[in-house]
Each structure stands twice: as C-alpha cells, then as structure tokens.
Scaffold this motif. Sequence first.
Motif, PDB file in Angstrom:
ATOM      1  N   GLY A   1       3.421   6.771  -0.187  1.00 33.33           N
ATOM      2  CA  GLY A   1       3.424   7.600  -1.392  1.00 33.33           C
ATOM      3  C   GLY A   1       4.680   8.406  -1.628  1.00 33.33           C
ATOM      4  N   GLN A   2       5.662   8.276  -0.719  1.00 27.03           N
ATOM      5  CA  GLN A   2       6.882   9.069  -0.892  1.00 27.03           C
ATOM      6  C   GLN A   2       8.131   8.230  -0.677  1.00 27.03           C
ATOM      7  OE1 GLN A   2       6.223  12.180   2.021  1.00 27.03           O
ATOM      8  NE2 GLN A   2       5.164  13.457   0.502  1.00 27.03           N
ATOM      9  N   ILE A   3       9.225   8.678  -1.279  1.00 29.87           N
ATOM     10  CA  ILE A   3      10.500   8.004  -1.029  1.00 29.87           C
ATOM     11  C   ILE A   3      11.112   8.608   0.227  1.00 29.87           C
ATOM     12  CG2 ILE A   3      12.849   7.704  -1.894  1.00 29.87           C
ATOM     13  CD1 ILE A   3      11.603   7.374  -4.673  1.00 29.87           C
ATOM     14  N   VAL A   4      11.457   7.744   1.165  1.00 32.71           N
ATOM     15  CA  VAL A   4      12.021   8.246   2.421  1.00 32.71           C
ATOM     16  C   VAL A   4      13.525   8.028   2.506  1.00 32.71           C
ATOM     17  CG1 VAL A   4       9.853   8.050   3.701  1.00 32.71           C
ATOM     18  CG2 VAL A   4      11.469   6.130   3.725  1.00 32.71           C
ATOM     19  N   GLU A   5      14.031   7.120   1.705  1.00 31.56           N
ATOM     20  CA  GLU A   5      15.481   6.900   1.707  1.00 31.56           C
ATOM     21  C   GLU A   5      15.894   6.253   0.401  1.00 31.56           C
ATOM     22  OE1 GLU A   5      17.107   4.946   5.180  1.00 31.56           O
ATOM     23  OE2 GLU A   5      19.149   5.288   4.445  1.00 31.56           O
ATOM     24  N   GLN A   6      17.083   6.625  -0.048  1.00 27.10           N
ATOM     25  CA  GLN A   6      17.617   6.039  -1.263  1.00 27.10           C
ATOM     26  C   GLN A   6      19.122   5.881  -1.103  1.00 27.10           C
ATOM     27  OE1 GLN A   6      17.613   7.036  -5.732  1.00 27.10           O
ATOM     28  NE2 GLN A   6      16.010   8.271  -4.829  1.00 27.10           N
ATOM     29  N   ALA A   7      19.646   4.749  -1.484  1.00 26.26           N
ATOM     30  CA  ALA A   7      21.090   4.539  -1.316  1.00 26.26           C
ATOM     31  C   ALA A   7      21.546   3.367  -2.163  1.00 26.26           C
ATOM     32  CB  ALA A   7      21.410   4.244   0.153  1.00 26.26           C
ATOM     33  N   PRO A   8      22.843   3.331  -2.494  1.00 27.07           N
ATOM     34  CA  PRO A   8      23.380   2.126  -3.120  1.00 27.07           C
ATOM     35  C   PRO A   8      23.079   0.927  -2.214  1.00 27.07           C
ATOM     36  CG  PRO A   8      24.987   3.897  -3.213  1.00 27.07           C
ATOM     37  CD  PRO A   8      23.869   4.375  -2.330  1.00 27.07           C
ATOM     38  N   THR A   9      22.791  -0.204  -2.839  1.00 30.31           N
ATOM     39  CA  THR A   9      22.295  -1.369  -2.101  1.00 30.31           C
ATOM     40  C   THR A   9      23.154  -1.743  -0.890  1.00 30.31           C
ATOM     41  OG1 THR A   9      21.348  -2.192  -4.134  1.00 30.31           O
ATOM     42  CG2 THR A   9      21.620  -3.792  -2.369  1.00 30.31           C
ATOM     43  N   ALA A  10      24.446  -1.873  -1.113  1.00 32.33           N
ATOM     44  CA  ALA A  10      25.308  -2.322  -0.016  1.00 32.33           C
ATOM     45  C   ALA A  10      25.276  -1.329   1.149  1.00 32.33           C
ATOM     46  CB  ALA A  10      26.737  -2.507  -0.513  1.00 32.33           C
ATOM     47  N   GLU A  11      25.261  -0.044   0.802  1.00 36.01           N
ATOM     48  CA  GLU A  11      25.243   0.974   1.862  1.00 36.01           C
ATOM     49  C   GLU A  11      23.936   0.942   2.639  1.00 36.01           C
ATOM     50  OE1 GLU A  11      26.493   4.956   0.901  1.00 36.01           O
ATOM     51  OE2 GLU A  11      27.774   4.187  -0.704  1.00 36.01           O
TER      52      GLU A  11
ATOM     53  N   GLY B   1       0.799  -1.216   0.000  1.00 32.96           N
ATOM     54  CA  GLY B   1       0.000   0.000   0.000  1.00 32.96           C
ATOM     55  C   GLY B   1       0.836   1.272   0.000  1.00 32.96           C
ATOM     56  N   SER B   2       2.144   1.149  -0.035  1.00 34.70           N
ATOM     57  CA  SER B   2       2.989   2.350   0.010  1.00 34.70           C
ATOM     58  C   SER B   2       3.029   3.084  -1.335  1.00 34.70           C
ATOM     59  CB  SER B   2       4.403   1.997   0.486  1.00 34.70           C
ATOM     60  OG  SER B   2       4.970   1.007  -0.322  1.00 34.70           O
ATOM     61  N   GLY B   3       2.570   2.441  -2.402  1.00 37.91           N
ATOM     62  CA  GLY B   3       2.481   3.137  -3.684  1.00 37.91           C
ATOM     63  C   GLY B   3       3.450   2.647  -4.750  1.00 37.91           C
ATOM     64  N   LYS B   4       4.105   1.512  -4.516  1.00 38.61           N
ATOM     65  CA  LYS B   4       5.127   1.007  -5.450  1.00 38.61           C
ATOM     66  C   LYS B   4       4.559   0.700  -6.823  1.00 38.61           C
ATOM     67  CE  LYS B   4       5.981  -2.523  -2.784  1.00 38.61           C
ATOM     68  NZ  LYS B   4       4.925  -2.287  -1.771  1.00 38.61           N
ATOM     69  N   SER B   5       3.456  -0.049  -6.862  1.00 36.85           N
ATOM     70  CA  SER B   5       2.883  -0.412  -8.158  1.00 36.85           C
ATOM     71  C   SER B   5       2.374   0.817  -8.895  1.00 36.85           C
ATOM     72  CB  SER B   5       1.727  -1.402  -7.988  1.00 36.85           C
ATOM     73  OG  SER B   5       2.214  -2.610  -7.475  1.00 36.85           O
ATOM     74  N   THR B   6       1.827   1.757  -8.137  1.00 40.04           N
ATOM     75  CA  THR B   6       1.352   2.995  -8.753  1.00 40.04           C
ATOM     76  C   THR B   6       2.510   3.699  -9.466  1.00 40.04           C
ATOM     77  OG1 THR B   6      -0.326   3.206  -7.042  1.00 40.04           O
ATOM     78  CG2 THR B   6       0.217   5.203  -8.274  1.00 40.04           C
ATOM     79  N   VAL B   7       3.647   3.772  -8.801  1.00 37.71           N
ATOM     80  CA  VAL B   7       4.825   4.391  -9.419  1.00 37.71           C
ATOM     81  C   VAL B   7       5.236   3.603 -10.661  1.00 37.71           C
ATOM     82  CG1 VAL B   7       7.298   4.857  -9.076  1.00 37.71           C
ATOM     83  CG2 VAL B   7       5.661   5.465  -7.300  1.00 37.71           C
ATOM     84  N   GLY B   8       5.257   2.275 -10.539  1.00 39.29           N
ATOM     85  CA  GLY B   8       5.665   1.432 -11.671  1.00 39.29           C
ATOM     86  C   GLY B   8       4.744   1.600 -12.867  1.00 39.29           C
ATOM     87  N   ARG B   9       3.442   1.648 -12.590  1.00 39.36           N
ATOM     88  CA  ARG B   9       2.476   1.786 -13.683  1.00 39.36           C
ATOM     89  C   ARG B   9       2.578   3.159 -14.346  1.00 39.36           C
ATOM     90  NH1 ARG B   9      -1.740  -1.328 -14.275  1.00 39.36           N
ATOM     91  NH2 ARG B   9      -3.143   0.426 -14.596  1.00 39.36           N
ATOM     92  N   CYS B  10       2.781   4.187 -13.544  1.00 36.46           N
ATOM     93  CA  CYS B  10       2.951   5.535 -14.120  1.00 36.46           C
ATOM     94  C   CYS B  10       4.250   5.612 -14.930  1.00 36.46           C
ATOM     95  CB  CYS B  10       2.973   6.592 -13.025  1.00 36.46           C
ATOM     96  SG  CYS B  10       1.350   6.909 -12.286  1.00 36.46           S
ATOM     97  N   ALA B  11       5.273   4.910 -14.467  1.00 39.32           N
ATOM     98  CA  ALA B  11       6.579   4.970 -15.144  1.00 39.32           C
ATOM     99  C   ALA B  11       6.497   4.442 -16.569  1.00 39.32           C
ATOM    100  CB  ALA B  11       7.623   4.188 -14.347  1.00 39.32           C
ATOM    101  N   VAL B  12       5.623   3.448 -16.793  1.00 37.20           N
ATOM    102  CA  VAL B  12       5.479   2.923 -18.155  1.00 37.20           C
ATOM    103  C   VAL B  12       4.182   3.432 -18.794  1.00 37.20           C
ATOM    104  CG1 VAL B  12       6.924   0.891 -17.814  1.00 37.20           C
ATOM    105  CG2 VAL B  12       4.491   0.754 -17.300  1.00 37.20           C
TER     106      VAL B  12
END
Length: 359
Positions: A237-247, A57-68
């Motif tokens: 509905g929002q991105i709260v953190e983003q980082a390279p995977t290992a980090e 419910g955080s909005g992942k699929s919505t983002v994916g569908r809008c992206a394509v």
Amino acid sequence: MIPTQPPHTPGGGATPVLELDALERHFAGHGGIVRAADGVTLTVGKGEVVGLVGESGSGKSTVGRCAVRLDEPTGGTVRINGRDVTRLSRRALRPLRKDFHLVFQDPSSSLDPRMTVGQIIAEPLRLHGIAKKDAARARTAELLGQVGLRPEHAQRRPHELSGGQRQRISIARALSVDPDLLVADEPTSALDVSVQASVLNLLADLQRDRGFGCLFITHDLAAVEFLADRIAVMYLGQIVEQAPTAELFADPKHPYTRALLSAAPVPDPAIQRTRRRIVLSGELPSPLAPPPGCRFHTRCPLAVDRCRTEAPELRELPGNAAEGGGRQVSCHLVGDDGTAPDAAAAPALRTIPSTRTAR
Ligand SMILES: Nc1ncnc2c1ncn2[C@@H]1O[C@H](COP(=O)(O)OP(=O)(O)OP(=O)(O)O)[C@@H](O)[C@H]1O
Ligand SMILES: [Mg+2]
C-alpha cells in the motif's frame, strides 16, 4: 520478451498530468480495514511514463483505479492537469473523462461483446461530442490503422478477435479522444508472450507520437525498463522507492527493490548464471494488519530494532535532478547521502544462485 525500439524521452518541468498526494484507499469489511493504498504520493509529468511495480496485492491496481476515478479514494487527493478531481461526482467527471483513460489487463472483460469494434472505438468520440457519424467512422479507420489493424476489423465483434487484437482495440478506444493521461494496468499480461512485445512496442510508439503521460502498472520488469522513464516501487500500500529507470536498475537502494530486481530474468545467460537471487521469506503480510514500523521489516534480511518500531519516511536522496527529479526511498538503513546497506554484510540475507528465470 523485450521489444526492440527504445521509447521516447521524458517531458520534465511542465504541469504534471497526474498528481497523487497521500492517496489512501481503505476498504471496510472482511473483518477489518484493508489498507490497499495507504499514503501514495506520485506524479506523472506531461509525456512521461511512470512504471508502478510491486508484488501481487501491493495495491497497484487500486492506485490506478483511483487515479482515473473508477474508484473512490478514502483520503488524499487526485489532481489531473492540475485540477482536483478527488471528490467530483460522476456527473461532474463526465466531461473531464476524455482527458484520462484506463487500459485493463484483460481486454475481453472491458470490451462490450455486443458492440462492433467500430462502435467500441467510436463510443468515446460520440460521448464527448468530438465526432459524429462520418467523421467518427473516418477517425475509427485511422485509429485501427494506428494500432496495426485493418479497416474491415471495424465490423467484427470482440470475440472474433485474438487477445492481442482485442488489446489493440482497447488501446485504440482509450486513445480515440487523445487523452493526456493513460493508466495501463498490466496491459500485456493476459497476452501470449509472442504478442506481448508487439503490443508494448505499439504503446511505446503511440506514447512517443502523442506524448500522453502514462502510469504503467506491471509485473514485467523488462517491460517497465523498456517503457518507463521513472519507476515507483510499491510494497503493502505504500511507495518504498522511486527513481529514474536507469538509476533504479543500476543501483536499487531499498532492500525490497533489490529483492524484486534480483528475481527478474536477465536476457544475457552469462549474467543470469552469475546473479544471485535474493529470496524473500514469507508471504506479503495482510493489508488488514500491516506490520508496525517499516512494513517490510518482517521480510527484510537487514532489519534492525528501529525498523520494527519506527516507520521510515519516504525521503529525497541527492539524485540526478537532470533526470527528472531526485530519488526517493523509505528505509532507515539508507544513508542521507544515498549509501545503501551492504547486503553482503548481513548474515541473515538468504541468497541462492539463480537457476531459473523467475518472475
Ligand atoms: N474492493 C475491494 N475490497 C476489499 N479489498 C480489496 C478490494 N480491492 C482490492 N482489495 C485488496 O487490496 C489489496 C491491493 O489490491 P490490488 O488489486 O490493488 O493489488 P495489485 O498490486 O494490483 O495486485 P496484482 O499485482 O495481483 O494485480 C489486496 O489485498 C486486495 O485484496
Ligand atoms: Mg492489479
């Protein structure tokens, strides 16, 4: 299930294949406005795999569908290969569709039951005028081989195949026109655990060979750790953190990311026993009425007054630029130097020893 082979390396530097800028998808109705995606800024570089995680419910699929562009954003922009496609009509999008594809969670619902596997795979080739008859047949046989199926599978219909085989067909279809971007929305979660790893390995192999950019949406943290170069964490509905995977795995900054990662099973039982699970209290709040201030404050064990009134910005942290860009976090409690709040200092933080593998 963790597959065995490591994935490829990030692309870095080149024009991103996907750029989402303040993407918004609000749904009207249901007694208000559902803010499913509410200002999502995210890029996927050429040949890069970006994982998108967050609870249901955080909005992942919505983002994916809008992206394509299978869904219409209500705000912000979507760029593919540098071109703004946010407001393009279906007709104007049609010739561009060969550049980007979506693989769905449930392959049965996305494959036309009346068509043969061969027709399903060849359809995009035909629609985009890339190959006709014999050439399309030859290409289909080649694609079947690449996804680990035999040429005679071309004669079958989707219901005559296993779930794993069906998902291989979806992947073959998506890749038949050599897209630059693949959005994979939970591509393995409808599959038996035993076949999940083989489909993930297949995706990783194809991605390495073909070098397409990939937005990989999943609940499976082991899968995303295996496949993604970079991870974006979504909350309400929002991105709260983003980082390279290992980090991200080594040093999650946002209290939400910490909770999410703490719930993931660790392959090593010794580590699993010593790890403490952070339990989030309560359900994900409704996207109809996101909490004011930081959206996570109602469940954050570390929240202070400021978190209840002032929405934190997604800020750049001094990250490891060589890894494909710095880190980003939206939390008042994370210092500008990246110092994360000390979880142990919070009396309200509820941790329990992890006794089972939770997902
Ligand atoms: N067509 C729609 N109309 C109204 N609300 C919608 C619509 N599609 C999605 N939503 C709402 O938007 C929010 C985000 O949904 P979405 O499917 O993007 O979540 P998700 O992160 O993919 O979840 P999951 O992990 O369960 O797949 C949810 O609250 C959902 O109910
Ligand atoms: Mg979803």
